[in-house]
Design a protein around this motif. Structure first.
Motif, PDB file in Angstrom:
ATOM      1  N   VAL A 140      50.834  29.335  44.817  1.00  0.00           N
ATOM      2  CA  VAL A 140      49.447  29.903  44.768  1.00  0.00           C
ATOM      3  C   VAL A 140      49.574  31.432  44.738  1.00  0.00           C
ATOM      4  CG1 VAL A 140      47.270  30.173  45.863  1.00  0.00           C
ATOM      5  CG2 VAL A 140      48.578  27.984  46.153  1.00  0.00           C
ATOM      6  N   GLN A 141      49.065  31.872  43.570  1.00  0.00           N
ATOM      7  CA  GLN A 141      49.167  33.556  43.416  1.00  0.00           C
ATOM      8  C   GLN A 141      48.154  34.104  44.430  1.00  0.00           C
ATOM      9  OE1 GLN A 141      51.648  34.749  41.234  1.00  0.00           O
ATOM     10  NE2 GLN A 141      52.151  32.722  41.030  1.00  0.00           N
ATOM     11  N   ARG A 142      48.512  35.530  44.753  1.00  0.00           N
ATOM     12  CA  ARG A 142      47.751  36.176  45.706  1.00  0.00           C
ATOM     13  C   ARG A 142      46.290  36.281  45.217  1.00  0.00           C
ATOM     14  NH1 ARG A 142      51.408  39.081  48.907  1.00  0.00           N
ATOM     15  NH2 ARG A 142      53.113  37.658  49.597  1.00  0.00           N
ATOM     16  N   HIS A 143      46.138  36.482  44.055  1.00  0.00           N
ATOM     17  CA  HIS A 143      44.434  36.883  43.744  1.00  0.00           C
ATOM     18  C   HIS A 143      43.731  35.458  43.900  1.00  0.00           C
ATOM     19  CE1 HIS A 143      45.830  34.777  40.011  1.00  0.00           C
ATOM     20  NE2 HIS A 143      44.713  34.592  39.762  1.00  0.00           N
ATOM     21  N   LEU A 144      44.597  34.174  43.796  1.00  0.00           N
ATOM     22  CA  LEU A 144      43.477  33.195  44.102  1.00  0.00           C
ATOM     23  C   LEU A 144      43.378  33.026  45.663  1.00  0.00           C
ATOM     24  CD1 LEU A 144      45.346  30.849  41.648  1.00  0.00           C
ATOM     25  CD2 LEU A 144      42.970  31.645  41.362  1.00  0.00           C
ATOM     26  N   LEU A 145      44.411  33.479  46.404  1.00  0.00           N
ATOM     27  CA  LEU A 145      44.141  33.351  47.927  1.00  0.00           C
ATOM     28  C   LEU A 145      43.260  34.224  48.322  1.00  0.00           C
ATOM     29  CD1 LEU A 145      47.930  33.394  49.286  1.00  0.00           C
ATOM     30  CD2 LEU A 145      46.399  31.387  48.899  1.00  0.00           C
ATOM     31  N   LYS A 146      43.140  35.370  47.641  1.00  0.00           N
ATOM     32  CA  LYS A 146      41.988  36.400  47.997  1.00  0.00           C
ATOM     33  C   LYS A 146      40.719  35.876  47.708  1.00  0.00           C
ATOM     34  CE  LYS A 146      44.544  40.856  47.429  1.00  0.00           C
ATOM     35  NZ  LYS A 146      44.609  42.069  46.573  1.00  0.00           N
ATOM     36  N   ARG A 147      40.577  34.817  46.587  1.00  0.00           N
ATOM     37  CA  ARG A 147      39.244  34.123  46.360  1.00  0.00           C
ATOM     38  C   ARG A 147      38.830  33.176  47.594  1.00  0.00           C
ATOM     39  NH1 ARG A 147      39.042  30.746  41.024  1.00  0.00           N
ATOM     40  NH2 ARG A 147      36.911  30.452  41.950  1.00  0.00           N
ATOM     41  N   ILE A 148      39.868  32.612  48.255  1.00  0.00           N
ATOM     42  CA  ILE A 148      39.414  31.720  49.362  1.00  0.00           C
ATOM     43  C   ILE A 148      39.384  32.573  50.549  1.00  0.00           C
ATOM     44  CG2 ILE A 148      40.697  30.331  51.176  1.00  0.00           C
ATOM     45  CD1 ILE A 148      42.102  28.970  48.658  1.00  0.00           C
ATOM     46  N   SER A 149      39.901  33.806  50.530  1.00  0.00           N
ATOM     47  CA  SER A 149      39.627  34.458  51.701  1.00  0.00           C
ATOM     48  C   SER A 149      38.270  35.288  51.972  1.00  0.00           C
ATOM     49  CB  SER A 149      40.810  35.658  51.966  1.00  0.00           C
ATOM     50  OG  SER A 149      40.917  36.221  50.936  1.00  0.00           O
ATOM     51  N   SER A 150      37.691  35.524  50.511  1.00  0.00           N
ATOM     52  CA  SER A 150      36.466  36.174  50.148  1.00  0.00           C
ATOM     53  C   SER A 150      35.380  35.321  50.171  1.00  0.00           C
ATOM     54  CB  SER A 150      36.514  37.359  49.201  1.00  0.00           C
ATOM     55  OG  SER A 150      36.972  36.474  47.785  1.00  0.00           O
ATOM     56  N   GLY A 151      35.760  33.861  49.810  1.00  0.00           N
ATOM     57  CA  GLY A 151      34.610  33.044  49.706  1.00  0.00           C
ATOM     58  C   GLY A 151      34.668  32.651  48.219  1.00  0.00           C
ATOM     59  N   LEU A 152      34.394  31.170  48.019  1.00  0.00           N
ATOM     60  CA  LEU A 152      34.240  30.961  46.576  1.00  0.00           C
ATOM     61  C   LEU A 152      33.176  29.845  46.463  1.00  0.00           C
ATOM     62  CD1 LEU A 152      37.229  28.490  45.588  1.00  0.00           C
ATOM     63  CD2 LEU A 152      36.803  29.225  47.973  1.00  0.00           C
ATOM     64  N   LYS A 153      32.850  29.479  45.261  1.00  0.00           N
ATOM     65  CA  LYS A 153      31.890  28.867  45.142  1.00  0.00           C
ATOM     66  C   LYS A 153      32.057  27.293  44.884  1.00  0.00           C
ATOM     67  CE  LYS A 153      27.411  28.431  42.550  1.00  0.00           C
ATOM     68  NZ  LYS A 153      26.575  28.980  41.272  1.00  0.00           N
ATOM     69  N   LEU A 154      31.443  26.267  45.655  1.00  0.00           N
ATOM     70  CA  LEU A 154      31.908  25.059  45.592  1.00  0.00           C
ATOM     71  C   LEU A 154      30.569  24.352  45.041  1.00  0.00           C
ATOM     72  CD1 LEU A 154      33.864  24.174  48.734  1.00  0.00           C
ATOM     73  CD2 LEU A 154      34.758  24.840  46.676  1.00  0.00           C
ATOM     74  N   GLU A 155      30.723  22.970  44.882  1.00  0.00           N
ATOM     75  CA  GLU A 155      29.536  22.370  44.519  1.00  0.00           C
ATOM     76  C   GLU A 155      28.239  22.254  45.434  1.00  0.00           C
ATOM     77  OE1 GLU A 155      31.977  19.019  45.597  1.00  0.00           O
ATOM     78  OE2 GLU A 155      32.419  21.049  44.778  1.00  0.00           O
ATOM     79  N   ASP A 156      28.716  22.477  46.632  1.00  0.00           N
ATOM     80  CA  ASP A 156      27.405  22.624  47.801  1.00  0.00           C
ATOM     81  C   ASP A 156      27.340  24.038  48.050  1.00  0.00           C
ATOM     82  OD1 ASP A 156      29.902  22.953  49.042  1.00  0.00           O
ATOM     83  OD2 ASP A 156      29.652  21.383  50.529  1.00  0.00           O
ATOM     84  N   GLY A 157      27.824  25.171  47.130  1.00  0.00           N
ATOM     85  CA  GLY A 157      27.173  26.434  47.763  1.00  0.00           C
ATOM     86  C   GLY A 157      28.492  27.341  48.041  1.00  0.00           C
ATOM     87  N   MET A 158      28.244  28.505  48.338  1.00  0.00           N
ATOM     88  CA  MET A 158      29.588  29.411  48.641  1.00  0.00           C
ATOM     89  C   MET A 158      30.096  29.149  49.811  1.00  0.00           C
ATOM     90  SD  MET A 158      30.172  31.715  46.197  1.00  0.00           S
ATOM     91  CE  MET A 158      31.056  32.899  47.058  1.00  0.00           C
ATOM     92  N   THR A 159      31.486  29.234  49.947  1.00  0.00           N
ATOM     93  CA  THR A 159      32.034  29.130  51.324  1.00  0.00           C
ATOM     94  C   THR A 159      32.187  30.536  51.911  1.00  0.00           C
ATOM     95  OG1 THR A 159      34.326  29.715  50.629  1.00  0.00           O
ATOM     96  CG2 THR A 159      33.744  27.367  50.472  1.00  0.00           C
ATOM     97  N   ALA A 160      31.937  30.271  53.355  1.00  0.00           N
ATOM     98  CA  ALA A 160      32.236  31.751  54.054  1.00  0.00           C
ATOM     99  C   ALA A 160      33.765  32.161  54.047  1.00  0.00           C
ATOM    100  CB  ALA A 160      31.873  31.323  55.553  1.00  0.00           C
ATOM    101  N   PRO A 161      33.863  33.449  54.098  1.00  0.00           N
ATOM    102  CA  PRO A 161      35.174  34.054  53.943  1.00  0.00           C
ATOM    103  C   PRO A 161      36.167  33.374  55.006  1.00  0.00           C
ATOM    104  CG  PRO A 161      33.558  35.756  54.134  1.00  0.00           C
ATOM    105  CD  PRO A 161      32.805  34.433  54.526  1.00  0.00           C
ATOM    106  N   ALA A 162      37.456  33.235  54.500  1.00  0.00           N
ATOM    107  CA  ALA A 162      38.322  32.265  55.519  1.00  0.00           C
ATOM    108  C   ALA A 162      39.601  33.356  55.763  1.00  0.00           C
ATOM    109  CB  ALA A 162      38.909  31.278  54.424  1.00  0.00           C
ATOM    110  N   LYS A 163      40.159  32.835  56.652  1.00  0.00           N
ATOM    111  CA  LYS A 163      41.633  33.654  56.881  1.00  0.00           C
ATOM    112  C   LYS A 163      42.662  33.151  56.346  1.00  0.00           C
ATOM    113  CE  LYS A 163      39.761  35.375  61.512  1.00  0.00           C
ATOM    114  NZ  LYS A 163      39.812  35.101  62.987  1.00  0.00           N
TER     115      LYS A 163
END
Length: 243
Positions: A140-163
């Protein structure tokens, strides 16, 4: 001492709202006397009856369980698969899992017979941290990990920021090992987050729930929570809801 409607609800007779209705309708007695006041509190030695039937009151129990893969997070399964409750044959109380872990996910799961505690641990507003060890397909590339850590859109809405913390990369086997902490409890959330960035999860284990860990346990083992741990969990949940 606890409120009468709460005691009735925890005994599994009815929901708290329904219990309140039954009290107001005069269907509940305490030590032989009809009670209609919702503020009434009762202790363990009080004789509580609902429509003449004595209330069966269990002691509250709280377990930390290391759930193996291939086990259902449920009390029963209509397909005959092994459930988490099957690992507690000598526990007399009617326990149930607090939240769930997927069939193919292992790790830390709480079980109890305390409905109020379970709701406190799982209610989204309380933001209880859950930490997972994730093994992914591909690096997993760093820019993709940043998407998870900042929140990304799933079918049921945006996820909260993750560590997200990178634990290691296996270039020979083409996979990443990561630590991910979330406080939401959506269905298959961690798996869906990594599917959304194109790196499906190969293996998933919940390593921590709030301050609790799997230390000293093997898959299939469990232990009772201490009174101090239970108090800490309640305090953390209440602090989360006030944020």
């Amino acid at each position: 001492m606890e409120r009468l409607q709460k005691v009735i609800a925890q005994a599994g007779v009815a929901s708290r709202r329904k219990a309140e209705q039954m009290i107001q309708e005069g269907k509940v007695t305490v030590n032989g006397k009809k009670v209609t006041e919702l503020g009434t509190k009762v202790g363990l030695n009080d004789d509580v009856r609902v429509e003449g039937v004595p209330l069966e009151r269990e002691r509250k129990v709280y377990f930390l369980f290391y759930k193996p893969r291939g086990v259902i997070s449920a009390v029963t399964d209509d397909k005959g698969r092994k459930t988490v409750v099957d690992f507690f044959p000598h526990v007399e109380e009617r326990i149930f899992p607090v939240g769930r872990l997927d069939y193919d996910t292992s790790g830390l799961l709480l079980l109890t017979n305390d409905g109020e505690f379970a709701n406190l641990m799982t209610h989204p507003s309380n933001e209880m941290d859950k930490t997972y060890i994730v093994k992914t397909e591909g690096i997993v590339q760093r820019h993709l990990l940043k998407r998870i850590s900042s929140g990304l859109k799933l079918e049921d809405g945006m996820t909260a920021p993750a560590k997200v913390k990178e634990l290691g990369i296996d270039r020979k086997k083409n996979r990443s090992l990561l630590e991910v902490t979330i406080h939401e409890g959506r269905n298959r959330q961690v798996r869906r987050m990594f599917e959304a960035i194109g790196h499906p999860v190969q293996k998933l284990r919940r390593d921590r729930f709030a301050h609790l860990t799997l230390h000293g346990l093997n898959a299939g083992d469990y232990r009772e929570l201490t009174a101090h741990e239970i108090k800490q969990l309640r305090t953390m949940a209440e602090a989360g809801s006030s944020r």
